[in-house]
Design a protein around this motif. Structure first.
Motif, short mmCIF file in Angstrom:
data_model
loop_
_atom_site.label_atom_id
_atom_site.label_comp_id
_atom_site.label_asym_id
_atom_site.label_seq_id
_atom_site.Cartn_x
_atom_site.Cartn_y
_atom_site.Cartn_z
N THR A 81 -9.63 1.73 0.88
CA THR A 81 -8.53 0.77 0.90
C THR A 81 -8.89 -0.46 1.73
N ILE A 87 -1.81 -1.11 -3.97
CA ILE A 87 -2.95 -0.22 -3.73
C ILE A 87 -2.41 1.19 -3.64
N GLU A 111 -3.34 4.87 -2.87
CA GLU A 111 -4.41 5.54 -2.11
C GLU A 111 -4.30 7.06 -2.20
N ARG A 131 0.84 -1.20 0.00
CA ARG A 131 0.00 0.00 0.00
C ARG A 131 0.87 1.24 0.00
#
Length: 776
Positions: free
Chosen positions: A682, A642, A644, A608
């Motif tokens: 998320t 991911i 974000e 992330r």
């Protein structure tokens, strides 16, 4: 005549009996309560009484924000309890499985909230059988702090709940106090002040005085030079904001840091929606403003040494390849160059340093066994005060610096073990002056401190109250606040005093009537009148307090026994999102992951990155994002990134560079990219992936793989490139020319200058670093 508490679990004459503490304890047993009591008046004793009364009903959890405080509470319990074995201390050094065993057998657990939070998230412990949680320094229960999560879990899991929050300073605003009490699940607030008749006999006189000093003209000239630069940047910012319809203040000297940070947030939001060159430039100029304001404050309130250290760090930042444009422009300004030159020649100290030495000498001369604490906001200033007190002090002054654990360039932090050792030596008299930053403000039990010196006022009522509370605990004490005339010191002192008065008023108003439960939370008693006056009970009667489970607010309505729909292994650095996953019904196990941030199965690993982190990794010196993704794709069949945040293109980085990086991640590394708007999205995405993967037979999360370590060539390049002013390209040229790190560092300046891209300044910097005398 002194009387003592009588209880089968207490040692004889271990704890003095004070009626106001009994009164607070009896009230706290009727409902979950936030108790506000001035420092040194026995908040821990109130907690002990409540703990003894609740132990027959189940386990008690005693939380404190730092390891030294945890050890302090554990030592207190060991000293007063007849059977000290019922209490155990949790630390991060104890293996998790061992903590699980200790939890099962213990009746009282004393711990930092972070350790308990980790064990809750990893499902090693449950709060179901806990009859009491004590939150020491309860004002910390705001935002994302671990207290908030533990209290929320307790509301969900606890079957016979009672919460006790204890603090000397919950905050000055009604909103802040309500946030703390609501986050803890407290049904009522109880307070006592030093002026209350039942408290005043136990209050030691604490004299508070203000010493004003005049700042020398030489230092004021430095401030003027820096303020001129600040004024220019403020004017530039005003014009840049106007071109995009954003109102910007011209007078940056009258704009607070909080306002500037809000302005920064607004600018970045505008860039995300409609980027323009002027907005990008405004963000960069605002970064200059923040740095310059800090420099001005150091000049007028701290002294030339602290300012010189700060400007030296700015110079290092400006000269490094990845240094900010703001630092480069500041250090290139002729007025800043002039200020740096003046600093180098200046032979004048800030008068606060002399005032500190005079006050310390006066105290120790009149009372040699005294203990003194000097508080300062900045580590650099703590170092300056330490050096100044050591000069010519002889045996009279024995100072030591007391700072936090984090380290930075040329300033190593103190481990918790070292902190505890310093405090012990201070209590024993090996040191008699403790020069502390904010780490020394909270909860340290040093009952014999005779003098507390504020090097500067602090515009925070919580911090000011905590500092003052370090004296006047066991005997009369003295507080001295140093104020530089004509500087922000004067404003900060006024702000702090006003906030303290507001806090006392707000607490009084909230203490009565009990607005959330006018009659009684659970025990059937009437609400207490202002000041918390109630029927005085003995400790035996206190033990009969009613259960506090009725009427408690439920934070979440998820069933207590709901099984986890999926299981995710989460790196502890992602703790805040782990909480959110757990609250959604996803099982969480915290585990240090060498590769990835989240593992959802044997084949799916997730990294992330926020938009800011992503862009930072592109422009930073190490560009480690690609190394992380390379490791992820090598170890997991289905690697996922991911990404974000919606402000990916809000920074001063060309969009094509960002697009190229995204293309490389997807095509070259084979990593799937999933964009999300915020943390909520998320968490939802991770939960959905975990459920889908595990229901499809992907298995439970299995972390595997290790980071790829740098090759010898990469380590050599990294070592040379870490020198300020030497980037990767220059490092490679140097290594190619000389053949080894050793020969690069041994080369004379003229040979270094012969290398492509190496100029006289870079050569001089290398020689200065390698050959300069260490003055630590």
């Amino acid at each position: 005549m002194t009387s003592y508490l009588q209880h089968p679990m207490l040692k004889e004459k271990a704890v003095e009996r004070r009626l106001f503490q009994l009164e607070l304890a009896s009230t706290a047993l009727k409902a979950s309560t936030l108790v506000v009591l001035p420092t040194g008046l026995g908040k821990t004793v109130v907690a002990l009484m409540v703990l003894l009364a609740r132990l027959p009903r189940g386990k008690a959890l005693f939380l404190a924000p730092t390891k030294p405080l945890v050890e302090q509470h554990a030592s207190f319990l060991e000293k007063v309890l007849e059977d000290a074995s019922i209490a155990v201390t949790f630390t991060g050094e104890i293996p998790p499985d061992r903590r699980r065993e200790m939890w099962e057998g213990a009746r009282v657990v004393v711990s930092t909230p972070q350790v308990v939070e980790n064990d809750l998230l990893s499902r090693r412990i449950s709060l179901r059988g806990v009859s009491l949680i004590i939150f020491d320094e309860a004002h910390r229960a705001v935002g994302n702090y671990a207290y908030v999560y533990i209290a929320e879990r307790y509301q969900r899991e606890g079957t016979d709940r009672l919460v006790l929050g204890i603090t000397a300073s919950p905050g000055s605003s009604l909103e802040r106090i309500e946030e703390v009490s609501n986050n803890l699940g407290a049904m009522r607030i109880e307070t006592k002040t030093e002026a209350d008749p039942d408290v005043s006999p136990f209050v030691h006189e604490r004299e508070i005085e203000v010493v004003k000093v005049a700042v020398p003209s030489e230092i004021m000239r430095l401030r003027t030079l820096l303020e001129e630069v600040l004024e220019d940047r403020g004017e530039a910012l005003h014009q840049l904001g106007g071109s995009d319809g954003l109102r910007m203040p011209k007078r940056m000297d009258r704009t607070s840091k909080k306002e500037l940070l809000e302005m920064q947030k607004t600018l970045r939001g505008m860039i995300a929606k409609n980027p323009s060159p002027s907005l990008y430039q405004a963000v960069s100029v605002l970064a200059e403003v923040l740095k310059l304001k800090h420099a001005v404050e150091l000049a007028e309130t701290q002294g030339v040494d602290s300012l010189a250290r700060y400007l030296d760090r700015l110079e290092s930042e400006a000269s490094s390849p990845g240094g900010s444009k703001a630092a480069k422009r500041i250090m290139a300004d002729p007025r800043v160059v002039e200020a740096v030159s003046d600093l180098a020649r200046m032979d004048v100290d800030h008068p606060k340093l002399r005032a500190v030495r005079e006050l310390v000498e006066e105290q120790l001369t009149s009372k040699p066994e005294s203990r003194i604490m000097v508080f300062t906001n900045y580590r650099d200033t703590a170092s300056s005060v330490l050096d100044y007190l050591r000069e010519g002090a002889g045996e009279l002054i024995r100072p030591v610096r007391f700072v936090g654990q984090s380290s930075r360039a040329a300033d190593e932090g103190l481990s918790q073990k070292k902190q505890a050792e310093i405090l012990r030596k201070f209590r024993d008299g090996e040191y008699n002056v403790l020069i502390a930053t904010s780490v020394g403000e909270e909860g340290i039990d040093i009952p014999a401190t005779d003098l507390v010196l504020f090097y500067e006022p602090v515009p925070s009522e919580i911090r000011s109250i905590q500092r003052k509370g370090r004296t006047g605990r066991a005997r009369a004490g003295r507080v001295v606040v140093l104020v530089a005339r004509g500087t922000r010191d004067e404003a900060y002192r006024w702000i702090s005093d006003r906030k303290e008065k507001n806090m006392r008023q707000q607490i009084r108003e909230m203490s009565w009537p009990d607005r959330r439960d006018p009659g009684s939370a659970a025990g059937g008693g009437a609400a207490l009148p202002p000041g918390g006056r109630g029927r005085q009970l003995s400790i035996g009667e206190v033990g009969g307090g009613a259960a506090a489970a009725g009427g408690q607010p439920a934070f979440l309505d998820r069933p207590e026994e709901e099984e986890a729909s999926a299981l995710v292994a989460v790196d502890p650095r992602e703790r805040s999102l782990a909480r959110m996953l757990e609250s959604m019904g996803v099982g969480v196990t915290l585990r240090f992951l060498e590769v990835g941030d989240y593992i959802v199965s044997d084949r799916v690993g997730i990294e992330r990155k926020t938009a800011d982190d992503f862009v930072d990794s592109l422009i930073g010196g190490e560009r480690n994002l690609f190394a992380q993704l390379k490791d992820l794709s090598r170890n997991y069949e289905r690697p996922i990134l991911i990404l974000e945040g919606r402000d990916l293109y809000a920074r001063q980085v060309h969009p094509n560079a960002i697009r190229g990086a995204l293309a490389s991640i997807a095509v070259d590394f084979g990593v799937a990219i999933i964009p999300t708007a915020d943390e909520d999205e998320t968490v939802s995405v991770i939960a959905a992936i975990a459920r889908r993967e595990q229901q499809a037979g992907g298995g439970s999360p299995h972390a595997h793989g290790k980071k790829t370590h740098r090759t010898l060539k990469e380590q050599q390049e990294y070592l040379v490139s870490s020198i300020p002013g030497v980037g990767n390209a220059v490092a490679k040229n140097l290594l190619r020319s000389f053949g080894s790190v050793e020969r690069v560092f041994a080369a004379p300046a003229e040979e270094l200058e012969a290398v492509p891209l190496v100029g006289p300044k870079t050569a001089e910097r290398i020689r200065e670093l390698v050959g300069g005398e260490y003055k630590g």
